[in-house]
Motif scaffolding. Structure first.
Motif, short mmCIF file in Angstrom:
data_model
loop_
_atom_site.label_atom_id
_atom_site.label_comp_id
_atom_site.label_asym_id
_atom_site.label_seq_id
_atom_site.Cartn_x
_atom_site.Cartn_y
_atom_site.Cartn_z
N GLY A 182 4.05 -5.05 -0.06
CA GLY A 182 3.56 -5.76 -0.84
C GLY A 182 3.88 -7.20 0.09
N THR A 183 4.14 -8.09 -0.16
CA THR A 183 4.90 -9.59 0.30
C THR A 183 5.41 -10.40 -1.18
OG1 THR A 183 2.58 -10.90 -0.60
CG2 THR A 183 3.35 -9.57 1.63
N GLN A 184 5.97 -10.16 -2.29
CA GLN A 184 7.16 -10.37 -2.78
C GLN A 184 7.99 -9.11 -2.90
OE1 GLN A 184 4.95 -9.42 -6.69
NE2 GLN A 184 3.00 -10.35 -6.21
N GLU A 185 8.96 -9.96 -4.06
CA GLU A 185 10.25 -9.55 -3.54
C GLU A 185 10.05 -7.91 -3.91
OE1 GLU A 185 14.76 -11.03 -6.25
OE2 GLU A 185 13.03 -11.46 -6.63
N ASN A 186 11.74 -7.98 -3.61
CA ASN A 186 11.15 -5.50 -3.36
C ASN A 186 11.22 -5.16 -2.43
OD1 ASN A 186 14.50 -6.23 -4.30
ND2 ASN A 186 12.92 -6.51 -6.28
N MET A 187 9.77 -5.91 -1.85
CA MET A 187 8.48 -4.87 -1.74
C MET A 187 8.30 -5.51 0.31
SD MET A 187 5.52 -6.38 -3.65
CE MET A 187 5.40 -6.03 -5.48
N ASN A 188 7.75 -4.79 0.99
CA ASN A 188 7.21 -4.91 2.48
C ASN A 188 5.98 -4.39 2.60
OD1 ASN A 188 7.82 -5.68 4.75
ND2 ASN A 188 9.81 -4.01 5.13
N ILE A 211 -0.35 1.12 -6.59
CA ILE A 211 0.54 0.17 -6.73
C ILE A 211 -0.13 -1.35 -8.12
CG2 ILE A 211 1.57 0.61 -4.63
CD1 ILE A 211 -0.04 -1.65 -3.61
N GLU A 212 -0.78 -0.28 -9.11
CA GLU A 212 -1.29 -1.55 -10.44
C GLU A 212 -1.70 -2.64 -9.86
OE1 GLU A 212 -0.94 0.32 -12.81
OE2 GLU A 212 0.07 1.83 -11.84
N GLY A 213 -2.34 -3.34 -8.80
CA GLY A 213 -3.49 -4.21 -8.65
C GLY A 213 -3.18 -5.30 -7.16
N GLY A 219 -0.64 -9.09 1.63
CA GLY A 219 0.39 -7.42 1.84
C GLY A 219 -0.71 -6.21 1.11
N GLY A 220 -2.03 -6.35 0.64
CA GLY A 220 -2.65 -5.09 0.17
C GLY A 220 -3.68 -4.55 1.50
N ALA A 229 -2.48 -1.22 10.64
CA ALA A 229 -1.29 -0.08 9.94
C ALA A 229 -2.88 1.07 9.76
CB ALA A 229 -0.85 -1.00 9.27
N LEU A 230 -3.87 1.04 9.11
CA LEU A 230 -5.03 1.90 8.86
C LEU A 230 -5.67 2.63 9.88
CD1 LEU A 230 -6.75 0.30 6.20
CD2 LEU A 230 -4.47 1.65 5.74
N LYS A 231 -4.90 2.15 11.32
CA LYS A 231 -5.54 2.64 12.52
C LYS A 231 -5.11 4.32 12.92
CE LYS A 231 -7.69 -1.39 15.26
NZ LYS A 231 -7.36 -2.24 15.79
N GLN A 232 -3.79 4.52 12.16
CA GLN A 232 -2.94 5.53 12.59
C GLN A 232 -3.13 6.32 11.17
OE1 GLN A 232 1.14 2.93 13.51
NE2 GLN A 232 0.92 4.61 12.92
N VAL A 233 -3.75 6.27 10.23
CA VAL A 233 -3.40 6.64 8.82
C VAL A 233 -5.57 7.79 8.63
CG1 VAL A 233 -4.43 6.70 6.41
CG2 VAL A 233 -2.92 5.46 7.86
N ASN A 234 -5.68 8.89 8.92
CA ASN A 234 -6.31 9.79 8.66
C ASN A 234 -6.52 9.76 6.97
OD1 ASN A 234 -6.49 10.67 11.03
ND2 ASN A 234 -5.16 12.44 10.29
#
Length: 302
Positions: A182-188, A211-213, A219-220, A229-234
């Motif tokens: 995500g975009t909050q503290e301790n996230m990426n 990730i609970e919502g 960042g979701g 980012a999803l282009k390389q996810v199957n």
């Protein structure tokens, strides 16, 4: 001596004939088995084609859905979103397996006793090349049942959760990072994490997200689509937490995200409601596990 020689010759001839008979029987049996196997594959391919023919109308209906202002009410969009996810397509994945989870005896008001934490995953690619299988897992929450099983199969797992402490290395191929999505503290964000791992050009076979919502916040899912980012996810296995979205006109937006997923060739292959939480708003199961899979394995023929 001549009698003994004749006797040995007879034995030799009989043994040779017996060997030839056994060999020919084996070859015949193998040929029969191979023929049956080819027939089974052909029959299975026909079955998959039949499923795919049924899938075409469902895909076309979603992609042609007019989501311009005034076309759907909020309730119509809500029911369309839920009902679309509730009918997974059957012509995309051949081998769908349920892995992990545990029996949750949650003695707390408002919750049910049921299995929790299990995940559905399509094994079509993984069974062919398990050593090249990369899995990202966000939101472990001390439940390693899925990750441990996939580690045993030879996949490389990158596990993330900023709310727990765990060893940096687990099993043979599991790496843990105390970091959230995500975009909050301790996230990426997902695109940054993929880049940091050196996977920008790699294929991520399975992206597991609980990730609970946060999956529908900054960042979701919207961000994963926008950044590519999803282009390389199957496969994307995501637990959707929809309770808070029932308060406003959010389901048109969710249908738009679903259309974007389908334009990327993702298809719903699995839908499982959260039986522990049960139904809530509008008597619907607001928590559900949905698996999307890229339809690029069997679409050129089965």
């Amino acid at each position: 001596m001549s009698g003994l020689f004749s006797q040995q010759l007879v034995y030799t001839i009989l043994l040779t004939a017996g060997g030839i008979f056994i060999y020919l029987s084996f070859i015949g049996g193998f040929s029969s088995y191979q023929g049956q196997l080819n027939k089974d594959i052909k029959d299975f391919g026909g079955m998959m084609n039949s499923f795919r023919e049924k899938d075409v109308s469902a895909v076309s209906e979603l992609l042609s859905l007019d989501l311009s202002p005034g076309q759907l009410t909020g309730e119509e969009a809500m029911l369309k979103f839920y009902s679309t996810l509730a009918f997974p397509l059957q012509g995309v994945c051949r081998v769908l397996k349920r892995i992990g989870g545990f029996w949750l005896n949650y003695q707390k008001a408002g919750f049910n006793i049921q299995v929790d934490g299990d995940k559905f995953i399509c094994m079509d690619r993984i069974s062919l090349e398990p050593s090249s299988c990369i899995i990202y897992s966000f939101g472990v929450n001390h439940d390693w049942t899925f990750e441990d099983h996939m580690d045993h199969m030879g996949c490389s797992i990158y596990a993330y959760d900023h709310t727990i402490d765990a060893p940096a290395v687990r099993g043979k191929n599991i790496q843990f990072f105390k970091l959230g999505l995500g975009t909050q503290e301790n996230m990426n964000t997902l695109d940054n994490i993929i880049q940091d791992n050196g996977h920008s050009g790699a294929t991520i076979e399975y992206l597991k997200v609980d990730i609970e919502g946060h999956e529908l916040g900054p960042g979701g899912l919207q961000h994963w689509l926008t950044t590519g980012a999803l282009k390389q996810v199957n496969q994307l296995a995501i637990e959707l937490h929809l309770s808070s979205l029932h308060a406003g006109p959010n389901f048109i937006w969710l249908l738009e995200l679903l259309q974007e997923m389908y334009r990327l060739n993702f298809r719903v292959i699995s839908h499982e409601v959260n039986m522990v939480a049960g139904p809530t708003n509008h008597k619907l199961y607001n928590l559900m596990e949905v698996v999307f899979m890229k339809d690029n394995v069997w679409n050129d023929g089965v």
